[in-house]
Write a protein that holds these residues in place. Structure first.
Motif, PDB file in Angstrom:
ATOM      1  N   ASP A  64      22.028  19.440  25.167  1.00 29.49           N
ATOM      2  CA  ASP A  64      21.418  20.421  24.249  1.00 29.49           C
ATOM      3  C   ASP A  64      21.888  19.991  22.749  1.00 29.49           C
ATOM      4  N   HIS A  65      22.860  19.355  22.626  1.00 33.04           N
ATOM      5  CA  HIS A  65      23.733  19.284  21.172  1.00 33.04           C
ATOM      6  C   HIS A  65      22.871  17.974  20.520  1.00 33.04           C
ATOM      7  N   ASN A  66      23.085  16.624  21.062  1.00 34.20           N
ATOM      8  CA  ASN A  66      22.919  15.403  20.452  1.00 34.20           C
ATOM      9  C   ASN A  66      21.358  14.944  21.246  1.00 34.20           C
ATOM     10  N   ASN A  74      22.865   8.126  22.403  1.00 38.95           N
ATOM     11  CA  ASN A  74      22.628   9.448  22.899  1.00 38.95           C
ATOM     12  C   ASN A  74      21.805   9.215  24.132  1.00 38.95           C
ATOM     13  N   PRO A  75      20.904   8.511  24.317  1.00 38.48           N
ATOM     14  CA  PRO A  75      20.059   8.368  25.626  1.00 38.48           C
ATOM     15  C   PRO A  75      21.026   8.070  26.562  1.00 38.48           C
ATOM     16  N   ASP A 476      45.423  26.693   4.677  1.00 35.78           N
ATOM     17  CA  ASP A 476      44.965  27.663   5.844  1.00 35.78           C
ATOM     18  C   ASP A 476      43.493  27.227   6.394  1.00 35.78           C
ATOM     19  N   ASN A 477      43.182  28.117   7.434  1.00 37.77           N
ATOM     20  CA  ASN A 477      41.913  27.808   8.142  1.00 37.77           C
ATOM     21  C   ASN A 477      40.900  26.463   8.060  1.00 37.77           C
ATOM     22  N   ILE A 478      41.977  25.595   8.643  1.00 38.41           N
ATOM     23  CA  ILE A 478      41.279  24.284   8.833  1.00 38.41           C
ATOM     24  C   ILE A 478      40.665  24.479   9.966  1.00 38.41           C
ATOM     25  N   THR A 479      39.354  23.989  10.076  1.00 42.71           N
ATOM     26  CA  THR A 479      38.438  24.155  11.274  1.00 42.71           C
ATOM     27  C   THR A 479      38.283  22.876  11.957  1.00 42.71           C
ATOM     28  N   THR A 480      37.728  22.892  13.167  1.00 44.37           N
ATOM     29  CA  THR A 480      37.712  21.634  13.870  1.00 44.37           C
ATOM     30  C   THR A 480      36.459  20.616  13.232  1.00 44.37           C
ATOM     31  N   ASP A 481      35.762  21.333  12.324  1.00 46.40           N
ATOM     32  CA  ASP A 481      34.830  20.604  11.556  1.00 46.40           C
ATOM     33  C   ASP A 481      35.474  19.783  10.566  1.00 46.40           C
ATOM     34  N   HIS A 482      36.582  20.476   9.911  1.00 47.12           N
ATOM     35  CA  HIS A 482      37.543  19.608   8.934  1.00 47.12           C
ATOM     36  C   HIS A 482      38.036  18.520   9.757  1.00 47.12           C
ATOM     37  N   ILE A 483      38.595  18.714  10.859  1.00 47.18           N
ATOM     38  CA  ILE A 483      39.393  17.564  11.754  1.00 47.18           C
ATOM     39  C   ILE A 483      38.522  16.392  12.007  1.00 47.18           C
ATOM     40  N   LEU A 484      37.263  16.662  12.775  1.00 48.23           N
ATOM     41  CA  LEU A 484      36.307  15.880  12.998  1.00 48.23           C
ATOM     42  C   LEU A 484      34.924  16.274  12.730  1.00 48.23           C
ATOM     43  N   ILE A 490      28.433  10.704  13.564  1.00 51.10           N
ATOM     44  CA  ILE A 490      29.877  10.744  14.230  1.00 51.10           C
ATOM     45  C   ILE A 490      29.803  11.297  15.622  1.00 51.10           C
ATOM     46  N   THR A 491      28.899  12.289  16.064  1.00 49.90           N
ATOM     47  CA  THR A 491      28.981  12.761  17.307  1.00 49.90           C
ATOM     48  C   THR A 491      28.402  11.833  18.380  1.00 49.90           C
ATOM     49  N   ALA A 492      27.643  10.650  17.892  1.00 51.04           N
ATOM     50  CA  ALA A 492      27.090   9.992  18.600  1.00 51.04           C
ATOM     51  C   ALA A 492      28.061   9.129  19.515  1.00 51.04           C
TER      52      ALA A 492
END
Ligand code: SF4
Length: 640
Positions: A64-66, A74-75, A476-484, A490-492
């Motif tokens: 459902d994401h990519n 992705n395929p 403070d408040n570093i998110t996983t979106d900041h990390i990656l 990128i997510t591919a």
């Protein structure tokens, strides 16, 4: 003494530990779900364990994401997920069928069952009384292999609901109100269990919206009773046999009680860039809106979109407003189509997208530069929309649909009568045939991989003494979106750890990866709530591949902490948070890792003579996992 729903489910699934808040309990897991962004890695890990077939009641692999297919990656992943599921005895949900949490709620979740998913919004299934938790992909792989899932025994908070929603207020406003009161840190170590006379007025989709976004409180999970409304929902889904009654005992004791009078709620929004920056819609009156996006696992149900169609019917959005609608499942689309409710959406100017995460994960639908986007989603972290300076507000479907027509924030008191509260029709169409169930004879199935699917590397044991530089200091408040960062490019690369690691902290400090390459090992220094956000285990796997040995922080988000443990990175907590100021990027640290004990304190020294005390909240088992280089090593060691 009476029991809460949470205690009843945990007791029935307890395989180790005692139900004392804060101490570790091991739970038998009945169901798992994976989605493609984290799932390819979870399935590679499941394969690495070498167990053959899944040992849960049911495991479902969703795509459902990519879903965009702009190249082979992705395929190829989708094909790998389809074939590995068939080989392993799991169900596969192809791209476009819907969003994992909406589909799982409709088709597989059960009251009283335990479910873990490699996605932080897995608690959506708490809307029908599942004990459903977001977990790292590796924990999910282990649960699929029949291993227990370990969590600190949570405190149970009763959210006592009275009254009834009125006017334009929706289920979303219940969770926005909780976020306003408790903040994104307010739920750590807690289960939010809903009860009181107000519960019965809430539909299952409203309940699922609330449990979905309980993840933003940092909660272990959220859960509603399984009552007559749940029974009606499951019967209409053709799953009446899955229903059991599940309510807290009259004399159940809770660790905390929060009161919410539903009748007092009015439409609210979370402002950029945090889900807890909540204010009333009317307080923003006059602010122009560039985009509205309705969908995501939070608000893409039949009732959300039927309300949307009712609000838009016979009207058109102004040309400056871009309106996007992503239905949660093909079942939702079929019901809308049957009732002639797609046409009003199209005629209003909406772009009706595929049934997938879409704009929520930055897959299309990015707002304009500095554009104001009102979204029905659960997160509005900076840059998540794909537009770095996009201004994302979170609201209910009713509010977003109405604001799409207005073109600016207005006072809901001027909106006229609210749409009716929607019930599911009696004859809900089934989409069960769209799922791919595993064959009887799995020996004939070949697992198909592409060039982007790279087997996991082995990680070394943690040395007794870690000598490494602080190579990044963040706030403070570093998110996983900041990390990656999220985003299609990128997510591919999610099944290719060496490639995806090149993007670690790329939007925070473009030189970080080069510094890691130069030194080979490193330490990250962070503030409060480090690693909040998604369950993305690549945010731990990537740093580990680069050579990060420890993170030293003021406090850690729950799922990211678990991912750090799983991949052998030491999560260290500053005993005195003000010591954060003592340490700087470039400091050479000596960490006596071998001297660590669960909950114990050690002194870190720097080459320039500074000393900083750090502690940990690790169990004995977690410490052993880190010392052996991560959970896969630990499981393999146990097997041998
Ligand atoms: Fe998909 Fe967004 Fe829900 Fe995550 S939060 S599962 S990206 S819809």
């Amino acid at each position: 003494m009476g029991k809460s729903i949470t205690h009843k489910i945990i007791e029935q699934h307890l395989v180790s530990g005692e139900m004392v808040p804060g101490t570790e309990v091991g739970l038998r897991i009945d169901q798992t779900l994976t989605q493609d962004a984290t799932g390819t890695m979870a399935w590679l890990q499941f394969e690495a364990i070498g167990i053959g077939e899944v040992r849960t009641d049911i495991s479902v692999s969703y795509v459902d994401h990519n879903t965009l297919q702009m190249g082979f990656r992705n395929p190829d992943d989708h094909r790998y997920l389809r074939t590995v599921a068939a080989k392993s005895g799991a169900v596969f949900s192809p791209a476009g069928t819907g969003i994992c949490h909406q589909l799982h709620l409709e088709n597989f979740a059960k009251p009283g069952a335990t479910l873990i998913g490699s996605d932080s919004h897995t608690p959506t299934a708490g809307g029908i009384g599942s004990m459903a938790m977001g977990a790292g992909g590796l924990s999910v792989a282990l649960a699929m292999a029949g291993e227990a899932y370990f969590i600190p025994m949570p405190k149970v908070v009763k959210v006592h609901l009275t009254g009834e929603l009125t006017g334009w207020a929706a289920g979303k406003d219940v969770i926005l109100e909780l976020l306003r009161r408790l903040t994104v840190k307010g739920g750590v170590g807690k289960v939010f269990e809903y009860g009181g006379p107000g519960v019965e007025s809430l539909s299952v989709p409203d309940r699922a919206t609330i449990t979905n976004m309980g993840a933003e409180l940092g909660a272990t999970t959220s859960i509603f009773p399984s009552d007559a409304k749940t029974k009606d929902f499951l019967e209409k889904m053709g799953r009446g046999n899955d229903w059991i009654e599940l309510v807290a005992d009259e004399d159940a004791v809770f660790d905390e009680v929060i009161e919410i009078n539903l009748s007092e709620l009015e439409p609210m929004v979370a402002q950029p860039h945090m889900p807890d920056l909540v204010c009333k819609v009317k307080d923003l009156a006059g602010k122009k809106i560039d985009q509205c996006a309705i969908g995501s696992c939070t608000n893409s149900s039949y009732s959300d979109l039927k309300n949307t169609a009712q609000i838009l019917s016979g009207k058109q959005t102004p040309p400056e407003v871009d309106l996007l609608i992503s239905p949660g499942s093909k079942q939702v689309v079929k019901m809308l189509a049957r009732e002639g409710l797609i046409e009003p959406l199209l005629d209003a100017g909406a772009r009706v997208l595929e049934c997938s995460c879409g704009p929520c994960i930055g897959m299309g639908g990015s707002p304009t530069s500095a554009g104001v986007s009102v979204r029905t989603f659960n997160r509005n972290f900076e840059g998540r929309s794909g537009t770095l300076d996009g201004q994302v507000y979170l609201a209910s479907a009713q509010t977003a649909a109405r604001l799409a027509l207005e073109g600016e924030f207005t006072d809901p008191a001027t909106w006229g009568p609210a749409p009716e509260r929607v019930e599911l029709p009696k004859d809900v169409p089934s989409i069960r045939d769209l799922f791919v169930f595993p064959p009887e004879d799995k020996s004939v199935v070949e697992i198909l991989r592409g060039p982007n699917i790279v087997a996991l590397e082995d990680f070394d044991e943690l040395p007794q003494t870690v000598e490494a530089k602080v190579l990044l200091k963040v706030e403070d408040n570093i998110t996983t979106d900041h990390i990656l960062p999220a985003g299609a490019e990128i997510t591919a690369l999610r099944s290719n750890i060496p490639a995806i690691s090149q993007y670690i902290f790329s939007r925070v400090d473009a030189e970080f990866v080069n510094r890691m390459k130069e030194h080979g090992t490193g330490v990250i220094l962070g503030g409060e709530n480090y690693g909040q956000g998604s369950s993305r285990e690549h945010a731990a796997l990537g740093p580990r591949h680069l050579g990060v040995k420890a993170v030293i922080v003021k406090s850690l988000a729950r799922i990211h902490r678990a991912n750090l443990v799983n991949f052998g990175i030491l999560p260290l907590l500053l005993v005195d948070p003000s010591d954060y100021d003592k340490l700087s990027e470039g400091d050479d640290l000596v960490i006596p890792a071998g001297a660590m004990t669960p909950g114990g304190t050690i002194d870190i020294t720097t080459a320039s003579g500074k000393t900083v005390a750090v502690t940990n909240d690790l169990t004995k088992k977690e410490l052993e996992i880190i010392q052996s280089g991560g959970l896969l090593n630990a499981v393999r060691n146990n097997q041998s």
